[in-house]
Design an enzyme around this catalytic site. Structure first.
Site, PDB file in Angstrom:
ATOM      1  N   HIS A 174       0.824  -1.216   0.000  1.00 36.79           N
ATOM      2  CA  HIS A 174       0.000   0.000   0.000  1.00 36.79           C
ATOM      3  C   HIS A 174       0.849   1.254   0.000  1.00 36.79           C
ATOM      4  CE1 HIS A 174      -3.614  -2.377   1.836  1.00 36.79           C
ATOM      5  NE2 HIS A 174      -3.411  -2.649   0.559  1.00 36.79           N
ATOM      6  N   CYS A 207       5.486  12.769  -7.445  1.00 31.09           N
ATOM      7  CA  CYS A 207       5.043  13.968  -8.172  1.00 31.09           C
ATOM      8  C   CYS A 207       3.881  13.608  -9.084  1.00 31.09           C
ATOM      9  CB  CYS A 207       6.206  14.529  -8.998  1.00 31.09           C
ATOM     10  SG  CYS A 207       5.687  15.954  -9.969  1.00 31.09           S
ATOM     11  N   CYS A 233       9.998  19.734 -11.194  1.00 30.38           N
ATOM     12  CA  CYS A 233       9.079  20.354 -12.170  1.00 30.38           C
ATOM     13  C   CYS A 233       8.010  21.221 -11.506  1.00 30.38           C
ATOM     14  CB  CYS A 233       8.408  19.254 -12.996  1.00 30.38           C
ATOM     15  SG  CYS A 233       7.123  18.382 -12.071  1.00 30.38           S
TER      16      CYS A 233
HETATM   17  C1  BV8 Z   1      -8.045  -2.001  -5.780  1.00 27.30           C
HETATM   18  C2  BV8 Z   1      -4.081   3.638   2.143  1.00 27.30           C
HETATM   19  C3  BV8 Z   1      -8.665  -2.229  -7.999  1.00 27.30           C
HETATM   20  C4  BV8 Z   1      -4.510   4.779   2.875  1.00 27.30           C
HETATM   21  C5  BV8 Z   1      -5.352   1.665   2.168  1.00 27.30           C
HETATM   22  C6  BV8 Z   1     -16.101  -4.363  -2.566  1.00 27.30           C
HETATM   23  C7  BV8 Z   1     -15.647  -5.672  -2.492  1.00 27.30           C
HETATM   24  C8  BV8 Z   1     -14.308  -5.997  -2.666  1.00 27.30           C
HETATM   25  C9  BV8 Z   1     -13.374  -4.992  -2.908  1.00 27.30           C
HETATM   26  C10 BV8 Z   1     -13.811  -3.694  -2.963  1.00 27.30           C
HETATM   27  C11 BV8 Z   1     -15.152  -3.370  -2.797  1.00 27.30           C
HETATM   28  N1  BV8 Z   1     -15.278  -2.028  -2.914  1.00 27.30           N
HETATM   29  C12 BV8 Z   1     -14.053  -1.492  -3.145  1.00 27.30           C
HETATM   30  C13 BV8 Z   1     -13.161  -2.493  -3.196  1.00 27.30           C
HETATM   31  C14 BV8 Z   1     -11.742  -2.378  -3.439  1.00 27.30           C
HETATM   32  C15 BV8 Z   1     -11.031  -1.797  -2.223  1.00 27.30           C
HETATM   33  C16 BV8 Z   1     -11.390  -2.556  -0.972  1.00 27.30           C
HETATM   34  O1  BV8 Z   1     -10.891  -3.630  -0.729  1.00 27.30           O
HETATM   35  N2  BV8 Z   1     -12.297  -1.958  -0.158  1.00 27.30           N
HETATM   36  C17 BV8 Z   1     -12.695  -2.640   1.052  1.00 27.30           C
HETATM   37  C18 BV8 Z   1     -12.778  -1.640   2.193  1.00 27.30           C
HETATM   38  C19 BV8 Z   1     -14.023  -3.355   0.793  1.00 27.30           C
HETATM   39  N3  BV8 Z   1      -9.618  -1.991  -2.478  1.00 27.30           N
HETATM   40  C20 BV8 Z   1      -8.975  -1.073  -3.208  1.00 27.30           C
HETATM   41  O2  BV8 Z   1      -9.465  -0.055  -3.623  1.00 27.30           O
HETATM   42  C21 BV8 Z   1      -7.533  -1.444  -3.533  1.00 27.30           C
HETATM   43  N4  BV8 Z   1      -7.349  -1.275  -4.932  1.00 27.30           N
HETATM   44  O3  BV8 Z   1      -8.812  -2.873  -5.467  1.00 27.30           O
HETATM   45  O4  BV8 Z   1      -7.807  -1.636  -7.035  1.00 27.30           O
HETATM   46  C22 BV8 Z   1      -8.290  -1.620  -9.259  1.00 27.30           C
HETATM   47  C23 BV8 Z   1      -7.846  -2.461 -10.278  1.00 27.30           C
HETATM   48  C24 BV8 Z   1      -7.510  -1.909 -11.464  1.00 27.30           C
HETATM   49  C25 BV8 Z   1      -7.574  -0.525 -11.657  1.00 27.30           C
HETATM   50  C26 BV8 Z   1      -8.001   0.320 -10.614  1.00 27.30           C
HETATM   51  C27 BV8 Z   1      -8.352  -0.237  -9.404  1.00 27.30           C
HETATM   52  C28 BV8 Z   1      -6.577  -0.532  -2.792  1.00 27.30           C
HETATM   53  C29 BV8 Z   1      -6.506  -0.977  -1.365  1.00 27.30           C
HETATM   54  C30 BV8 Z   1      -5.513  -0.100  -0.607  1.00 27.30           C
HETATM   55  C31 BV8 Z   1      -6.282   0.974   0.066  1.00 27.30           C
HETATM   56  N5  BV8 Z   1      -5.384   1.739   0.872  1.00 27.30           N
HETATM   57  N6  BV8 Z   1      -4.653   2.506   2.832  1.00 27.30           N
HETATM   58  C32 BV8 Z   1      -3.591   4.955   4.040  1.00 27.30           C
HETATM   59  O5  BV8 Z   1      -3.213   3.964   4.693  1.00 27.30           O
HETATM   60  O6  BV8 Z   1      -3.308   6.120   4.300  1.00 27.30           O
HETATM   61  S1  BV8 Z   1      -6.193   0.476   2.999  1.00 27.30           S
HETATM   62  C33 BV8 Z   1      -6.034   0.576   4.690  1.00 27.30           C
HETATM   63  O7  BV8 Z   1      -6.593  -0.651   5.189  1.00 27.30           O
HETATM   64  C34 BV8 Z   1      -4.618   0.563   5.243  1.00 27.30           C
HETATM   65  O8  BV8 Z   1      -3.626   0.765   4.277  1.00 27.30           O
HETATM   66  C35 BV8 Z   1      -4.435  -0.819   5.854  1.00 27.30           C
HETATM   67  O9  BV8 Z   1      -3.222  -1.341   5.478  1.00 27.30           O
HETATM   68  C36 BV8 Z   1      -5.538  -1.568   5.210  1.00 27.30           C
HETATM   69  C37 BV8 Z   1      -5.944  -2.835   5.895  1.00 27.30           C
HETATM   70  O10 BV8 Z   1      -6.280  -2.543   7.237  1.00 27.30           O
HETATM   71  P1  BV8 Z   1      -5.559  -3.440   8.374  1.00 27.30           P
HETATM   72  O11 BV8 Z   1      -4.090  -3.321   8.196  1.00 27.30           O
HETATM   73  O12 BV8 Z   1      -6.123  -4.808   8.366  1.00 27.30           O
HETATM   74  O13 BV8 Z   1      -5.947  -2.653   9.681  1.00 27.30           O
HETATM   75  P2  BV8 Z   1      -7.323  -2.750  10.505  1.00 27.30           P
HETATM   76  O14 BV8 Z   1      -7.337  -1.610  11.455  1.00 27.30           O
HETATM   77  O15 BV8 Z   1      -8.451  -2.960   9.546  1.00 27.30           O
HETATM   78  O16 BV8 Z   1      -7.184  -4.116  11.339  1.00 27.30           O
HETATM   79  C38 BV8 Z   1      -6.204  -4.232  12.334  1.00 27.30           C
HETATM   80  C39 BV8 Z   1      -6.293  -5.643  12.885  1.00 27.30           C
HETATM   81  O17 BV8 Z   1      -5.264  -5.811  13.868  1.00 27.30           O
HETATM   82  C40 BV8 Z   1      -7.613  -5.931  13.589  1.00 27.30           C
HETATM   83  O18 BV8 Z   1      -8.084  -7.193  13.153  1.00 27.30           O
HETATM   84  C41 BV8 Z   1      -7.242  -5.993  15.079  1.00 27.30           C
HETATM   85  O19 BV8 Z   1      -7.982  -6.984  15.772  1.00 27.30           O
HETATM   86  C42 BV8 Z   1      -5.802  -6.399  15.033  1.00 27.30           C
HETATM   87  N7  BV8 Z   1      -4.981  -5.890  16.145  1.00 27.30           N
HETATM   88  C43 BV8 Z   1      -5.099  -4.706  16.795  1.00 27.30           C
HETATM   89  N8  BV8 Z   1      -4.114  -4.612  17.721  1.00 27.30           N
HETATM   90  C44 BV8 Z   1      -3.370  -5.751  17.624  1.00 27.30           C
HETATM   91  C45 BV8 Z   1      -3.924  -6.566  16.622  1.00 27.30           C
HETATM   92  N9  BV8 Z   1      -3.417  -7.763  16.300  1.00 27.30           N
HETATM   93  C46 BV8 Z   1      -2.322  -8.178  16.979  1.00 27.30           C
HETATM   94  N10 BV8 Z   1      -1.731  -7.446  17.945  1.00 27.30           N
HETATM   95  C47 BV8 Z   1      -2.231  -6.237  18.299  1.00 27.30           C
HETATM   96  N11 BV8 Z   1      -1.626  -5.534  19.275  1.00 27.30           N
HETATM   97 ZN    ZN Z   2       7.765  16.585 -10.853  1.00 26.47          ZN
END
Ligand code: BV8
Ligand code: ZN
Length: 239
Positions: free
Chosen positions: A117, A125, A148
């Site tokens: 990600h 840019c 640029c």
């Molecule tokens: C793409 C950047 C296609 C921002 C992030 C419907 C169905 C299926 C898919 C989709 C849909 N609608 C839209 C989509 C696609 C979408 C998607 O999956 N949406 C989801 C929400 C349904 N995906 C995308 O858009 C991806 N791109 O599909 O492109 C495409 C193809 C061709 C051409 C064009 C497009 C892009 C996905 C990347 C998005 N960017 N972040 C930023 O970070 O600033 S996602 C965001 O969530 C974060 O980056 C993070 O990495 C990611 C996942 O979250 P987690 O890391 O799992 O974190 P979370 O808080 O959810 O969970 C933490 C876990 O840890 C919990 O379970 C908790 O219990 C546990 N925990 C807590 N403490 C501890 C612990 N475990 C152990 N020890 C602890 N101490």
């Molecule tokens: Zn540039």
């Protein structure tokens, strides 16, 4: 089966892949996305982590990322990040796939890895595409390209954006060839990372989940341990 049995399996394995999410950085004080203290509690991802949001209001998006960079600048890797660095050193074929953009795996010393990600400490840019490290805290709002003068954006994959092909290729290679896949600290909700466990399963990997709570992956994996990554991951290190 206990964590000690898993440690035994790992010590005999030639190829191991690891998939991490925000949960592994929670023990470094980094807020997760969907937890009670989660980032998404106060902000809706579509409003901030998307190309439309950046198009509409780049200043708001940069203010959010600047806030996260300031928060991250005081955080350090924890025992779970460090244990993964040790695993990389001890296992012949090792690959880390992280969804985290915080850079803590890299700081801990991981090298065989894909930051699928992107990385909050890199900017890109929007005009000439140059990608560069940037650790300014705070970062100028709005930052411009030294080459640029184009507007810089975080080098992060937003919702609706596709992941880098080389990251996808490296991830699929690791998932298809690993004997063991460890899934640590991810809610398993975001695609395509959410499809990684089924891919590894199809290729007969033994899958271990280490997470605080059950996730959609929990009934697919071979064994799931609930607990904090900083406590569980070091127990997997071959003695
Ligand atoms: C793409 C950047 C296609 C921002 C992030 C419907 C169905 C299926 C898919 C989709 C849909 N609608 C839209 C989509 C696609 C979408 C998607 O999956 N949406 C989801 C929400 C349904 N995906 C995308 O858009 C991806 N791109 O599909 O492109 C495409 C193809 C061709 C051409 C064009 C497009 C892009 C996905 C990347 C998005 N960017 N972040 C930023 O970070 O600033 S996602 C965001 O969530 C974060 O980056 C993070 O990495 C990611 C996942 O979250 P987690 O890391 O799992 O974190 P979370 O808080 O959810 O969970 C933490 C876990 O840890 C919990 O379970 C908790 O219990 C546990 N925990 C807590 N403490 C501890 C612990 N475990 C152990 N020890 C602890 N101490
Ligand atoms: Zn540039």
């Amino acid at each position: 089966m206990s964590l000690l049995d898993i440690r035994e399996r790992i010590s005999n394995a030639r190829s191991v892949a690891v998939l991490t999410g925000a949960g592994i950085s929670a023990d470094s004080g980094v807020p997760t996305f969907r937890g009670t203290d989660g980032l998404w509690k106060n902000f809706r991802p579509e409003e901030l982590a998307s190309p439309d949001a950046f198009e509409r209001d780049p200043k708001l998006v940069w203010e959010w990322y600047n806030w996260r960079r300031e928060l991250l600048s005081t955080k350090t890797p924890n025992a779970a990040h460090e244990a993964i660095v040790q695993l990389e050193k001890q296992i012949e074929n090792f690959w880390l796939i992280t969804q985290n953009v915080d850079g803590l795996h890299r700081t801990a010393g991981s090298t065989n890895m894909s930051e699928i990600h992107g990385n909050i400490w890199k900017v890109r840019c929007t005009n000439c595409g140059t990608i560069a490290p940037n650790h300014d805290v705070p970062i100028d709002i709005l930052p411009h390209c030294p080459n640029c003068q184009g507007l810089l954006r975080p080098h992060i994959v937003w919702f609706g954006e596709s992941l880098a092909q080389e990251d996808l290729d490296a991830s699929f290679r690791a998932l298809q060839n690993c004997e063991i896949l460890l899934i640590i600290g991810t809610s398993g909700l975001v695609y395509p990372a959410a499809s990684f466990a089924p891919i590894a399963k199809e290729h007969h990997a033994f899958i271990v989940e280490l997470n605080l709570d059950p996730t959609p992956n929990s009934n697919l994996v071979d064994i799931s341990f609930q607990g904090r990554a900083k406590d569980l991951v070091p127990l997997l290190l071959p003695s």
